[in-house]
Motif scaffolding. Sequence first.
Motif, PDB file in Angstrom:
ATOM      1  N   ASP A  94       4.189   2.936  -3.657  1.00 56.42           N
ATOM      2  CA  ASP A  94       4.050   3.722  -2.435  1.00 56.42           C
ATOM      3  C   ASP A  94       4.223   3.216  -1.096  1.00 56.42           C
ATOM      4  O   ASP A  94       3.418   2.108  -0.860  1.00 56.42           O
ATOM      5  N   LEU A  95       5.355   3.539  -0.579  1.00 53.02           N
ATOM      6  CA  LEU A  95       5.773   2.584   0.634  1.00 53.02           C
ATOM      7  C   LEU A  95       4.756   2.825   1.920  1.00 53.02           C
ATOM      8  O   LEU A  95       5.030   2.218   3.031  1.00 53.02           O
ATOM      9  N   LYS A  96       4.018   3.917   1.652  1.00 53.49           N
ATOM     10  CA  LYS A  96       3.133   4.009   2.942  1.00 53.49           C
ATOM     11  C   LYS A  96       2.033   3.091   2.816  1.00 53.49           C
ATOM     12  O   LYS A  96       1.220   2.868   3.903  1.00 53.49           O
ATOM     13  N   GLN A  97       1.934   2.297   1.873  1.00 53.64           N
ATOM     14  CA  GLN A  97       1.072   1.119   1.730  1.00 53.64           C
ATOM     15  C   GLN A  97       1.790  -0.103   2.490  1.00 53.64           C
ATOM     16  O   GLN A  97       2.948  -0.008   2.340  1.00 53.64           O
ATOM     17  N   PRO A  98       1.038  -0.786   3.028  1.00 54.60           N
ATOM     18  CA  PRO A  98       1.597  -2.086   3.787  1.00 54.60           C
ATOM     19  C   PRO A  98       2.468  -3.042   2.810  1.00 54.60           C
ATOM     20  O   PRO A  98       3.226  -3.616   3.368  1.00 54.60           O
ATOM     21  N   GLY A  99       1.865  -3.139   1.621  1.00 57.75           N
ATOM     22  CA  GLY A  99       2.471  -4.321   0.859  1.00 57.75           C
ATOM     23  C   GLY A  99       2.209  -5.594   1.397  1.00 57.75           C
ATOM     24  O   GLY A  99       1.565  -5.534   2.461  1.00 57.75           O
TER      25      GLY A  99
END
Length: 139
Positions: A114-119
């Motif tokens: 999920d790229l909405k998460q900052p990583g």
Amino acid sequence: MPNFETFTKRMVPLVKQPFVTIQKRGTISLNAAAYAALDEPEAVELLFDPSDRIVGFRAVPKESEHAYPLRAQSGKSIGPYIVSGTAFTRYYSIDTTVSRRWIGYMDDDILCVDLKQPGTEVTSNRSGSNSARSADEDA
């Protein structure tokens, strides 16, 4: 006579989470747990849900039309496993100005990120310093 079994590395359970790293310039790496979650494929399809900003990886035969081969980095047989994703990240405008790592999760047979998460921003360990490495990089 004893009935011996040969111990293999695969007998050791993976306790680490699957991690996916999108590196600078778009190369994508999967740790051993992510590779195992996909049943150790030779190739994957690269998938993207633009509305939810989720990247997906699905195991496919290497002969498939949309297959991207996975290779073990630097000839290591335990990963990380690399896939060329430069064209993919460019096409979908996925930020590759810094390398970032996300925890992956399985949705049916697809490894998702999920790229909405900052990583987590990751840095290279090529300088020889262990301080730049995070504990999950060895996964």
